[in-house]
Design a protein around this motif. Structure first.
Motif, PDB file in Angstrom:
ATOM      1  N   LEU A  84       0.837  -1.199   0.000  1.00  0.00           N
ATOM      2  CA  LEU A  84       0.000   0.000   0.000  1.00  0.00           C
ATOM      3  C   LEU A  84       0.875   1.254   0.000  1.00  0.00           C
ATOM      4  CD1 LEU A  84      -2.794   1.279   0.117  1.00  0.00           C
ATOM      5  CD2 LEU A  84      -2.743   1.050   2.614  1.00  0.00           C
ATOM      6  N   GLY A  85       1.993   1.187   0.716  1.00  0.00           N
ATOM      7  CA  GLY A  85       2.937   2.300   0.720  1.00  0.00           C
ATOM      8  C   GLY A  85       3.491   2.581  -0.671  1.00  0.00           C
ATOM      9  N   VAL A  86       3.745   1.527  -1.443  1.00  0.00           N
ATOM     10  CA  VAL A  86       4.211   1.697  -2.824  1.00  0.00           C
ATOM     11  C   VAL A  86       3.159   2.433  -3.651  1.00  0.00           C
ATOM     12  CG1 VAL A  86       4.847   0.495  -4.954  1.00  0.00           C
ATOM     13  CG2 VAL A  86       5.706  -0.329  -2.756  1.00  0.00           C
ATOM     14  N   ALA A  87       1.896   2.012  -3.495  1.00  0.00           N
ATOM     15  CA  ALA A  87       0.809   2.657  -4.237  1.00  0.00           C
ATOM     16  C   ALA A  87       0.708   4.141  -3.879  1.00  0.00           C
ATOM     17  CB  ALA A  87      -0.516   1.947  -3.940  1.00  0.00           C
ATOM     18  N   VAL A  88       0.857   4.462  -2.594  1.00  0.00           N
ATOM     19  CA  VAL A  88       0.812   5.860  -2.156  1.00  0.00           C
ATOM     20  C   VAL A  88       1.971   6.644  -2.761  1.00  0.00           C
ATOM     21  CG1 VAL A  88       1.048   7.382  -0.152  1.00  0.00           C
ATOM     22  CG2 VAL A  88      -0.438   5.378  -0.031  1.00  0.00           C
ATOM     23  N   LEU A  89       3.163   6.064  -2.743  1.00  0.00           N
ATOM     24  CA  LEU A  89       4.349   6.743  -3.271  1.00  0.00           C
ATOM     25  C   LEU A  89       4.191   7.088  -4.745  1.00  0.00           C
ATOM     26  CD1 LEU A  89       7.288   7.600  -2.448  1.00  0.00           C
ATOM     27  CD2 LEU A  89       8.037   5.427  -3.444  1.00  0.00           C
ATOM     28  N   LEU A  90       3.590   6.196  -5.507  1.00  0.00           N
ATOM     29  CA  LEU A  90       3.441   6.407  -6.944  1.00  0.00           C
ATOM     30  C   LEU A  90       2.493   7.554  -7.277  1.00  0.00           C
ATOM     31  CD1 LEU A  90       3.377   2.709  -8.208  1.00  0.00           C
ATOM     32  CD2 LEU A  90       5.235   4.379  -8.469  1.00  0.00           C
ATOM     33  N   THR A  91       1.661   7.969  -6.326  1.00  0.00           N
ATOM     34  CA  THR A  91       0.767   9.102  -6.586  1.00  0.00           C
ATOM     35  C   THR A  91       1.541  10.412  -6.695  1.00  0.00           C
ATOM     36  OG1 THR A  91       0.345   9.534  -4.231  1.00  0.00           O
ATOM     37  CG2 THR A  91      -1.121   7.957  -5.351  1.00  0.00           C
ATOM     38  N   ALA A  92       2.773  10.428  -6.200  1.00  0.00           N
ATOM     39  CA  ALA A  92       3.612  11.635  -6.282  1.00  0.00           C
ATOM     40  C   ALA A  92       4.873  11.339  -7.088  1.00  0.00           C
ATOM     41  CB  ALA A  92       3.958  12.136  -4.886  1.00  0.00           C
ATOM     42  N   ARG A  93       4.738  10.496  -8.103  1.00  0.00           N
ATOM     43  CA  ARG A  93       5.933  10.086  -8.856  1.00  0.00           C
ATOM     44  C   ARG A  93       6.630  11.267  -9.542  1.00  0.00           C
ATOM     45  NH1 ARG A  93       1.527   7.684 -10.948  1.00  0.00           N
ATOM     46  NH2 ARG A  93       0.771   8.321 -13.011  1.00  0.00           N
ATOM     47  N   ARG A  94       5.872  12.282  -9.963  1.00  0.00           N
ATOM     48  CA  ARG A  94       6.501  13.427 -10.623  1.00  0.00           C
ATOM     49  C   ARG A  94       7.425  14.156  -9.652  1.00  0.00           C
ATOM     50  NH1 ARG A  94       2.537  17.484 -13.562  1.00  0.00           N
ATOM     51  NH2 ARG A  94       2.176  15.522 -14.698  1.00  0.00           N
ATOM     52  N   GLU A  95       6.952  14.368  -8.414  1.00  0.00           N
ATOM     53  CA  GLU A  95       7.782  15.051  -7.411  1.00  0.00           C
ATOM     54  C   GLU A  95       8.995  14.216  -7.030  1.00  0.00           C
ATOM     55  OE1 GLU A  95       3.635  16.689  -6.991  1.00  0.00           O
ATOM     56  OE2 GLU A  95       4.548  14.733  -7.319  1.00  0.00           O
ATOM     57  N   ILE A  96       8.814  12.895  -6.911  1.00  0.00           N
ATOM     58  CA  ILE A  96       9.930  12.029  -6.524  1.00  0.00           C
ATOM     59  C   ILE A  96      10.973  11.962  -7.630  1.00  0.00           C
ATOM     60  CG2 ILE A  96      10.599   9.755  -5.686  1.00  0.00           C
ATOM     61  CD1 ILE A  96       8.673  11.282  -3.857  1.00  0.00           C
ATOM     62  N   MET A  97      10.518  11.879  -8.883  1.00  0.00           N
ATOM     63  CA  MET A  97      11.458  11.802 -10.011  1.00  0.00           C
ATOM     64  C   MET A  97      12.279  13.076 -10.145  1.00  0.00           C
ATOM     65  SD  MET A  97       9.041   9.819 -12.797  1.00  0.00           S
ATOM     66  CE  MET A  97      10.248   9.909 -14.127  1.00  0.00           C
ATOM     67  N   ALA A  98      11.736  14.204  -9.685  1.00  0.00           N
ATOM     68  CA  ALA A  98      12.468  15.469  -9.756  1.00  0.00           C
ATOM     69  C   ALA A  98      13.679  15.478  -8.831  1.00  0.00           C
ATOM     70  CB  ALA A  98      11.538  16.626  -9.403  1.00  0.00           C
ATOM     71  N   VAL A  99      13.687  14.571  -7.847  1.00  0.00           N
ATOM     72  CA  VAL A  99      14.814  14.502  -6.909  1.00  0.00           C
ATOM     73  C   VAL A  99      16.112  14.210  -7.642  1.00  0.00           C
ATOM     74  CG1 VAL A  99      15.808  13.157  -5.021  1.00  0.00           C
ATOM     75  CG2 VAL A  99      13.425  13.872  -4.922  1.00  0.00           C
ATOM     76  N   ASP A 100      16.048  13.359  -8.659  1.00  0.00           N
ATOM     77  CA  ASP A 100      17.272  12.987  -9.378  1.00  0.00           C
ATOM     78  C   ASP A 100      17.906  14.192 -10.060  1.00  0.00           C
ATOM     79  OD1 ASP A 100      17.138  10.288  -8.687  1.00  0.00           O
ATOM     80  OD2 ASP A 100      15.714   9.883 -10.300  1.00  0.00           O
ATOM     81  N   GLY A 101      17.091  15.169 -10.441  1.00  0.00           N
ATOM     82  CA  GLY A 101      17.634  16.369 -11.056  1.00  0.00           C
ATOM     83  C   GLY A 101      18.414  17.220 -10.089  1.00  0.00           C
ATOM     84  N   ALA A 102      18.193  17.007  -8.792  1.00  0.00           N
ATOM     85  CA  ALA A 102      18.892  17.810  -7.778  1.00  0.00           C
ATOM     86  C   ALA A 102      20.340  17.399  -7.609  1.00  0.00           C
ATOM     87  CB  ALA A 102      18.174  17.701  -6.432  1.00  0.00           C
ATOM     88  N   HIS A 103      20.708  16.184  -8.078  1.00  0.00           N
ATOM     89  CA  HIS A 103      22.090  15.726  -7.903  1.00  0.00           C
ATOM     90  C   HIS A 103      23.079  16.655  -8.589  1.00  0.00           C
ATOM     91  CE1 HIS A 103      21.185  11.985  -5.908  1.00  0.00           C
ATOM     92  NE2 HIS A 103      20.279  11.714  -6.821  1.00  0.00           N
ATOM     93  N   ALA A 104      22.671  17.172  -9.734  1.00  0.00           N
ATOM     94  CA  ALA A 104      23.582  18.027 -10.485  1.00  0.00           C
ATOM     95  C   ALA A 104      23.871  19.334  -9.759  1.00  0.00           C
ATOM     96  CB  ALA A 104      22.987  18.320 -11.864  1.00  0.00           C
ATOM     97  N   HIS A 105      23.031  19.671  -8.797  1.00  0.00           N
ATOM     98  CA  HIS A 105      23.192  20.943  -8.096  1.00  0.00           C
ATOM     99  C   HIS A 105      23.839  20.783  -6.736  1.00  0.00           C
ATOM    100  CE1 HIS A 105      20.713  22.608 -11.240  1.00  0.00           C
ATOM    101  NE2 HIS A 105      19.786  21.701 -10.995  1.00  0.00           N
TER     102      HIS A 105
END
Length: 404
Positions: free
Chosen positions: A364-385
């Motif tokens: 169920l936690g996985v299902a909840v996490l996927l509802t904010a996949r756009r915000e979570i995927m943006a985290v990877d862009g922060a590595h460059a900074h």
């Protein structure tokens, strides 16, 4: 990453001892129940009181630290842990142990939250590297905790509590002698700031995911020793293997998976793998080899999840790291405090049910996490900074605690 100032290593050493306290209790849960005539659900309250107080205290750690400074907050946390752990070992009832375990949780909140802020600020390298260093301390502490708990618990269930108190006294001396004075920051954090931060969808989603994941985590941690029905030494060795694998994957495997697949796929894969292991343990609960193998293998997935979730919390929202992670920890620990008690209560009805419930909650936690996949995927862009941490001021506020 490994060439760090003395300050970082002294705080990391204290973190190792602090995290020992999590797994240290595992091998002695059943001995405490047997000696004091308590049920599994009653003994599991040692985790519930600890987690509940820690979760609520996360709301005030930033407020305290921003007014007293990081060093004083660390010292205060260590002193409270020394008192709480020492007096817990002197009790003759489960209620007394539970009460002082709550005191221990307050000290842990003050210490661990501020410790990661100190490491992140004082360490050389990027935020990600500082987190890996912190996770290494977490892994070593979690791995050695059950081993030490099993060894000391073989003499008496009281000894592990007193062992933590003694080790924390050593850590206190290390902090006093190596950490320079850290005056309060110019910005004072408010108690309401973490609650306001929960309005950010990504942060709230990660917090709820961790809350649900805790049902699986504490089924493994707080309930498995009962169907295992082994001595303190044996349980300590099993969870030592679990902690070793957790430490290895959190430091070595998680960063590589993140670089290759991204943060979101890494977290989802780790949680699904953990849920499958819990399902296998639910099916084979009556077979000890299944439980032993399940516990040890679970460490691999938990280590990956710990590192990736910690970094996600640090970067997923626009608010200050300390405020964001205090909010996350409040949801995760405060809400998840019921998980250990529920696992014990369900286990009194059927030894299979806690593992099924834990597995379902993690999915169920996985299902909840996927509802904010756009915000979570943006985290990877922060590595460059990421920029070297010596260029950033000390954030004297609560930060995430991995999976303590």
């Amino acid at each position: 990453m490994w060439r760090q100032p003395k300050t970082v290593w002294s705080v990391a050493f204290a973190c190792v001892i602090a995290f020992m306290g999590i797994g240290l209790v595992d091998p002695i849960l059943k001995p405490i129940a047997d000696d004091l005539g308590a049920s599994a659900s009653q003994v599991s309250l040692l985790f519930t009181s600890y987690m509940a107080v820690m979760g609520v205290a996360m709301l005030v750690t930033g407020w305290v630290s921003s007014r007293t400074g990081a060093k004083r907050t660390l010292i205060l946390g260590l002193v409270v842990i020394i008192i709480g752990a020492g007096l817990a070992g002197a009790q003759d009832s489960v209620g007394g142990i539970v009460a002082f375990r709550a005191v221990w949780g307050l000290g842990n909140a003050l210490f661990i939250a501020t410790a990661l802020a100190t490491i992140v600020s004082a360490a050389r390298g990027s935020v990600g590297q500082a987190i890996i260093l912190y996770e290494a301390a977490l892994g070593v502490g979690i791995a050695t905790g059950p081993l030490l708990g099993g060894w000391l618990g073989g003499h008496s269930w009281r000894w592990p509590f007193w062992g933590v108190s003694a080790l924390m006294a050593i850590a206190l001396v290390a902090i006093l002698t190596t950490l320079p004075a850290t005056p309060p920051s110019g910005r004072r954090s408010s108690i309401s700031a973490p609650l306001k931060a929960l309005s950010h969808r990504g942060l709230l989603t990660v917090g709820i995911t961790a809350l649900l994941y805790n049902f699986g985590f504490f089924t493994l941690l707080a309930f498995t020793p009962f169907p295992l029905a082994m001595g303190a030494h044996e349980v300590g060795l099993i969870f030592f293997g679990w902690g070793l694998l957790l430490a290895f994957t959190s430091v070595v495997v998680a960063p590589r998976l993140q670089r290759r697949f991204g943060t979101l796929p890494g977290v989802v894969g780790a949680l699904v793998g953990f849920a499958l292991i819990l399902a296998a343990m639910a099916i084979g609960t009556e077979h000890k080899p299944v439980l032993v193998i399940g516990v040890v293998l679970a460490g691999a997935f938990l280590g990956i999840n710990n590192t990736l979730i910690t970094e996600t919390v640090m970067k997923v929202s626009p608010v200050e790291r300390g405020v964001a992670s205090a909010a996350y920890s409040f949801v995760r620990f405060g809400g998840g405090a019921i998980a250990p008690w529920l696992a014990g209560k369900l286990g009194e009805r059927s030894i299979h049910v806690p593992f099924w419930v834990g597995s379902g909650a993690v999915l169920l936690g996985v299902a909840v996490l996927l509802t904010a996949r756009r915000e979570i995927m943006a985290v990877d862009g922060a590595h460059a900074h990421d920029t070297p941490e010596e260029e950033r001021p000390l954030e004297a506020a609560a930060v995430t605690v991995g999976d303590a």
